[in-house]
Design a protein around this motif. Structure first.
Motif, short mmCIF file in Angstrom:
data_model
loop_
_atom_site.label_atom_id
_atom_site.label_comp_id
_atom_site.label_asym_id
_atom_site.label_seq_id
_atom_site.Cartn_x
_atom_site.Cartn_y
_atom_site.Cartn_z
N GLY A 221 101.42 18.88 127.67
CA GLY A 221 102.62 19.44 127.06
C GLY A 221 103.41 20.31 128.02
N GLU A 222 103.45 19.88 129.28
CA GLU A 222 104.03 20.68 130.35
C GLU A 222 105.46 20.29 130.69
N TRP A 223 106.02 19.32 129.99
CA TRP A 223 107.24 18.66 130.46
C TRP A 223 108.55 19.40 130.17
N ASP A 224 108.52 20.41 129.34
CA ASP A 224 109.77 21.11 129.00
C ASP A 224 110.16 22.20 130.00
N TYR A 225 109.18 22.76 130.68
CA TYR A 225 109.44 23.91 131.56
C TYR A 225 108.79 23.72 132.92
N GLY A 256 103.38 21.96 134.70
CA GLY A 256 104.82 22.15 134.78
C GLY A 256 105.47 20.79 134.88
N LYS A 257 106.76 20.71 134.62
CA LYS A 257 107.38 19.39 134.49
C LYS A 257 107.43 18.59 135.78
N LYS A 258 107.11 19.20 136.91
CA LYS A 258 107.11 18.46 138.17
C LYS A 258 105.77 18.53 138.90
#
Length: 458
Positions: A221-225, A256-258
């Protein structure tokens, strides 16, 4: 004597200082931490998606998009007015029942953690990862940071995470936790990420680690920030330097998202994807792990049929294929809301365990062979290795001699689990194996047969 003693003391002190130097809260430092050897050797783990979403247990089974088939996303599909989910919900539960109402029906009344752990042990898995908290925010332990939305105060009224942890560790397996960095239904997550991280994520993750001492922390669930906004390096520096599991813990790459495929003890693929791109032909040089369900969903989906599940042979070949490329397999099961594991999932795990009881030496503690062909999936012939052996694993029984290039000499060739002699020849850097004549009564296992080449020389 003192002249020589002083430099030795200084060198020793410098070495100790170097070892004691903490990992800094920055990726350049954290990425230098070697992954614990136990995880590298384990190769096979069990993923468990279990929670409130196990009550409706619904997702479209034949959607083209992989992620659309996840029943554990029920809450968010309802929030986003996904037609398939809202129509199902209205037909089945009416318009007055909310997702939160399912929590009281998630009772886990037949949950037996010792029975679960025994099954996992028999499957041949070496570690277990439980969804301690998925994206709906429901915690499977009595978390002080989810005081009104956890399994101790609603539904089961039990510390599900704690009970399973105790049973898994007692069975001699490693225990880990999946943890979602996001919560769909918590307004603070969207309104103030700084407060969310400081008041929820960081203290709750530390609570989970301190309370249960898991050997795996599997973030999602890291894709938003960004990882900076999520302060992921702050948590990992604490985990590696101060936590009670600092020597043994393993983390993934979802911070994190990247960060996927860039940071973490091991990288992750999901149904052979990294986000939306295929990973099937990726040549990984970093430790990695494929996670997937036996069917199309991680959470239990009561609408899946045998057509949606991998066969036992396919489960075994999936493990072989990942290990032959240097990876691990984290194979998911989705228990029912009452705590029972569906029989088809139990059968698949037991079949894998039977296969590993014969062929485990070709899986555990192995590495990818540097000369492995690129067309292993097409030929159904896979390779793994140890310092003193090369393993040739055939997902189909060979109908002709097996030709292995880059082997000029070997001490012997044998068929794992079988006393039948195996003849071979070596010529011009090529080893040729003549499979023995077998019948159903002399085959060592039902599928995927392993030829062990002892002490091969190139």
């Amino acid at each position: 004597m003192k002249r020589y003693l002083m430099p030795c003391v200084l060198i020793a002190c410098a070495a100790l200082a170097l070892r004691a130097e903490p990992y800094k809260a920055e990726w350049e430092s954290l990425d230098k931490r070697p992954i614990p050897q136990w995880w590298q050797e384990a190769k096979f783990g069990i993923f468990i998606h279990w929670g409130v979403y196990s009550v409706p247990a619904y997702a479209p089974t034949d959607a083209a998009n992989v992620y659309a088939k996840y029943s554990e996303h029920y809450d968010n599909r309802m929030r986003s007015n996904n037609a398939a989910f809202t129509n199902f919900h209205a037909r089945t539960y009416g318009t007055n029942v909310t997702y939160a109402d399912f929590a009281t029906q998630f009772r886990a009344e037949h949950f037996d953690p010792v029975q679960w752990a025994d099954l996992f042990k028999k499957s041949g898995a070496r570690y277990v990862v439980l969804t301690s908290k998925h994206h709906d925010g429901f915690a499977l332990w009595p978390s002080a940071y989810s005081p009104r939305w956890n399994a101790q105060v609603l539904g089961p009224h039990r510390d599900l995470a704690g009970e399973l942890t105790a049973a898994v560790k007692q069975a001699g397996l490693r225990m880990g936790f999946y943890y979602s960095l996001l919560e769909w239904g918590n307004p603070l997550y969207k309104e103030n990420i700084g407060r969310w991280v400081a008041e929820m994520n960081l203290p709750q993750m530390k609570e989970l680690v301190t309370r249960y001492e898991p050997d795996i922390v599997w973030a999602d669930g890291e894709w938003d920030y960004s990882d900076e906004e999520l302060r992921s390096v702050d948590f990992l520096a604490w985990l590696y330097n101060e936590s009670p599991v600092k020597e043994s813990v393993v983390v993934n790459d979802r911070w994190g998202k990247k960060t996927r495929g860039k940071h973490g003890d091991h990288y992750t693929t999901e149904y052979d994807l990294v986000h939306s791109g295929s990973s099937l032909d990726t040549q990984f040089t970093h430790p990695w792990e494929e996670c997937r369900g036996i069917g199309g969903s991680f959470g239990f989906n009561r609408f899946e049929t045998t057509a949606h599940y991998m066969t036992s042979a396919q489960c075994v070949e999936t493990l072989i294929e990942k290990v032959s490329r240097g990876g691990n397999l984290l194979l998911n099961i989705g228990p029912q809301a009452d705590g029972l594991i569906p029989v088809i999932m139990e059968e698949r795990l037991l079949d894998m365990g039977r296969w590993l009881s014969v062929n485990g030496e070709a899986i555990y503690g192995t590495t990818a062979w540097r000369h492995r062909p690129k067309n292993m999936r097409e030929t159904k012939v896979y390779f793994t290795q140890k310092p003193d052996a090369l393993y040739v694993i055939c997902a189909r029984w060979p109908q002709a001699p097996l030709v292995v290039n880059h082997i000029a000499k070997a001490d012997s060739v044998s068929l794992l689990g079988s006393p039948l002699p195996v003849t071979f020849t070596c010529s011009d850097g090529v080893l040729t194996i003549k499979p023995p004549v077998v019948n159903p009564g002399t085959l060592p296992c039902e599928y995927a047969w392993t030829f062990k080449i002892a002490r091969p020389q190139e």
